[in-house]
Scaffold this motif. Structure first.
Motif, PDB file in Angstrom:
ATOM      1  N   ALA A 103      63.561  39.323  25.068  1.00 17.69           N
ATOM      2  CA  ALA A 103      63.493  41.581  24.349  1.00 17.69           C
ATOM      3  C   ALA A 103      63.763  40.524  22.665  1.00 17.69           C
ATOM      4  N   VAL A 104      63.212  41.528  21.708  1.00 24.99           N
ATOM      5  CA  VAL A 104      63.820  41.295  20.253  1.00 24.99           C
ATOM      6  C   VAL A 104      63.368  42.860  19.854  1.00 24.99           C
ATOM      7  N   GLY A 105      64.340  42.973  19.243  1.00 26.01           N
ATOM      8  CA  GLY A 105      64.109  44.040  17.843  1.00 26.01           C
ATOM      9  C   GLY A 105      64.990  44.828  17.182  1.00 26.01           C
ATOM     10  N   ARG A 106      65.150  45.478  15.774  1.00 23.87           N
ATOM     11  CA  ARG A 106      66.198  45.809  14.948  1.00 23.87           C
ATOM     12  C   ARG A 106      66.658  44.831  14.670  1.00 23.87           C
ATOM     13  N   GLY A 107      66.175  43.577  14.002  1.00 30.08           N
ATOM     14  CA  GLY A 107      67.099  42.247  13.751  1.00 30.08           C
ATOM     15  C   GLY A 107      67.947  41.489  14.923  1.00 30.08           C
ATOM     16  N   SER A 108      67.584  42.406  16.321  1.00 28.55           N
ATOM     17  CA  SER A 108      67.974  41.287  17.280  1.00 28.55           C
ATOM     18  C   SER A 108      67.548  40.576  18.331  1.00 28.55           C
ATOM     19  N   ALA A 109      67.925  39.611  18.900  1.00 28.76           N
ATOM     20  CA  ALA A 109      67.331  38.870  20.096  1.00 28.76           C
ATOM     21  C   ALA A 109      67.834  38.134  21.391  1.00 28.76           C
ATOM     22  N   TYR A 110      67.470  39.005  22.801  1.00 25.77           N
ATOM     23  CA  TYR A 110      68.080  38.963  23.822  1.00 25.77           C
ATOM     24  C   TYR A 110      67.286  38.071  24.624  1.00 25.77           C
ATOM     25  N   ARG A 111      68.407  37.189  25.413  1.00 26.64           N
ATOM     26  CA  ARG A 111      67.782  36.444  26.166  1.00 26.64           C
ATOM     27  C   ARG A 111      69.050  36.492  28.063  1.00 26.64           C
ATOM     28  N   ILE A 112      67.720  37.422  28.672  1.00 30.07           N
ATOM     29  CA  ILE A 112      68.746  37.771  30.155  1.00 30.07           C
ATOM     30  C   ILE A 112      68.281  37.060  31.081  1.00 30.07           C
ATOM     31  N   ALA A 113      68.510  36.607  31.800  1.00 31.82           N
ATOM     32  CA  ALA A 113      68.300  36.146  33.264  1.00 31.82           C
ATOM     33  C   ALA A 113      67.998  36.367  34.035  1.00 31.82           C
ATOM     34  N   THR A 114      66.746  36.308  34.442  1.00 33.53           N
ATOM     35  CA  THR A 114      66.342  37.305  35.601  1.00 33.53           C
ATOM     36  C   THR A 114      66.508  36.874  37.604  1.00 33.53           C
ATOM     37  N   LEU A 115      66.215  37.521  38.575  1.00 37.83           N
ATOM     38  CA  LEU A 115      66.361  37.130  39.400  1.00 37.83           C
ATOM     39  C   LEU A 115      64.549  36.910  39.938  1.00 37.83           C
ATOM     40  N   THR A 116      63.305  37.709  38.839  1.00 35.98           N
ATOM     41  CA  THR A 116      62.205  37.225  39.080  1.00 35.98           C
ATOM     42  C   THR A 116      61.802  36.359  38.137  1.00 35.98           C
ATOM     43  N   LYS A 117      60.156  35.836  38.075  1.00 38.12           N
ATOM     44  CA  LYS A 117      59.652  35.116  37.296  1.00 38.12           C
ATOM     45  C   LYS A 117      58.273  36.328  36.590  1.00 38.12           C
ATOM     46  N   GLY A 118      58.409  35.152  35.651  1.00 40.46           N
ATOM     47  CA  GLY A 118      57.374  35.672  35.230  1.00 40.46           C
ATOM     48  C   GLY A 118      55.845  35.964  35.435  1.00 40.46           C
ATOM     49  N   VAL A 119      54.409  35.786  35.079  1.00 39.47           N
ATOM     50  CA  VAL A 119      52.999  35.495  35.768  1.00 39.47           C
ATOM     51  C   VAL A 119      52.881  33.656  35.074  1.00 39.47           C
ATOM     52  N   ASP A 120      52.726  33.447  35.642  1.00 39.71           N
ATOM     53  CA  ASP A 120      53.054  31.693  35.549  1.00 39.71           C
ATOM     54  C   ASP A 120      51.790  30.984  35.753  1.00 39.71           C
ATOM     55  N   ARG A 121      50.950  31.422  34.330  1.00 39.22           N
ATOM     56  CA  ARG A 121      49.251  31.203  33.778  1.00 39.22           C
ATOM     57  C   ARG A 121      48.792  30.229  32.952  1.00 39.22           C
ATOM     58  N   PRO A 122      47.890  29.187  32.414  1.00 32.68           N
ATOM     59  CA  PRO A 122      47.948  28.947  30.733  1.00 32.68           C
ATOM     60  C   PRO A 122      47.654  30.619  30.206  1.00 32.68           C
ATOM     61  N   GLY A 123      48.205  29.769  28.976  1.00 35.43           N
ATOM     62  CA  GLY A 123      47.853  31.034  28.215  1.00 35.43           C
ATOM     63  C   GLY A 123      49.128  32.602  27.832  1.00 35.43           C
ATOM     64  N   LYS A 124      50.023  32.613  29.282  1.00 38.97           N
ATOM     65  CA  LYS A 124      50.826  33.372  29.655  1.00 38.97           C
ATOM     66  C   LYS A 124      52.050  33.275  29.455  1.00 38.97           C
TER      67      LYS A 124
END
Length: 124
Positions: A103-124
């Motif tokens: 996540a990014v915004g207001r001059g900051s960037a965050y990396r959050i480990a999740t128990l889920t996964k994003g969609v895994d396909r080309p271009g995503k």
């Protein structure tokens, strides 16, 4: 996640909007998908702060708002809010196996480990 729904962040509205994607690519069935808890009225007008949207592999919808990252079920029911020190503006799943939410915004960037996964396909 199945690319059969288009979600729109309504920055000045109270709801995330959704449309059904038809086989020919046209859109129908506009609806209020999920009520944003971050919606508020300010001196400059109403705002939810909604901007970035991502969907995980199970169809849950993650939306940036004035509260942080609001998470909704596939039916638009609120599942919780990921609070951040600064209001996020955009987000994406990435990293190894798409298991981190960035996540990014207001001059900051965050990396959050999740128990889920994003969609895994080309271009995503």
């Amino acid at each position: 996640q199945d690319e059969k729904t288009v979600y729109v962040a309504n920055t000045q509205g109270e709801y995330v909007l959704a449309w059904t994607v038809n086989a020919d690519g046209s859109l129908t069935g506009r609806r209020d998908f999920a009520k944003l808890a971050g919606f508020k009225t300010t001196p400059t007008g109403p705002t939810s702060g909604a901007d970035g949207i991502v969907v995980d592999k199970d169809g849950r919808v993650f939306v940036t708002s004035t509260l942080g990252i609001e998470v909704f079920s596939t039916e638009g029911q609120p599942l919780g809010v990921i609070k951040l020190p600064k209001q996020p503006q955009n987000l994406a799943f990435g990293g190894k196996e798409h298991a981190h939410l960035y996540a990014v915004g207001r001059g900051s960037a965050y990396r959050i480990a999740t128990l889920t996964k994003g969609v895994d396909r080309p271009g995503k």
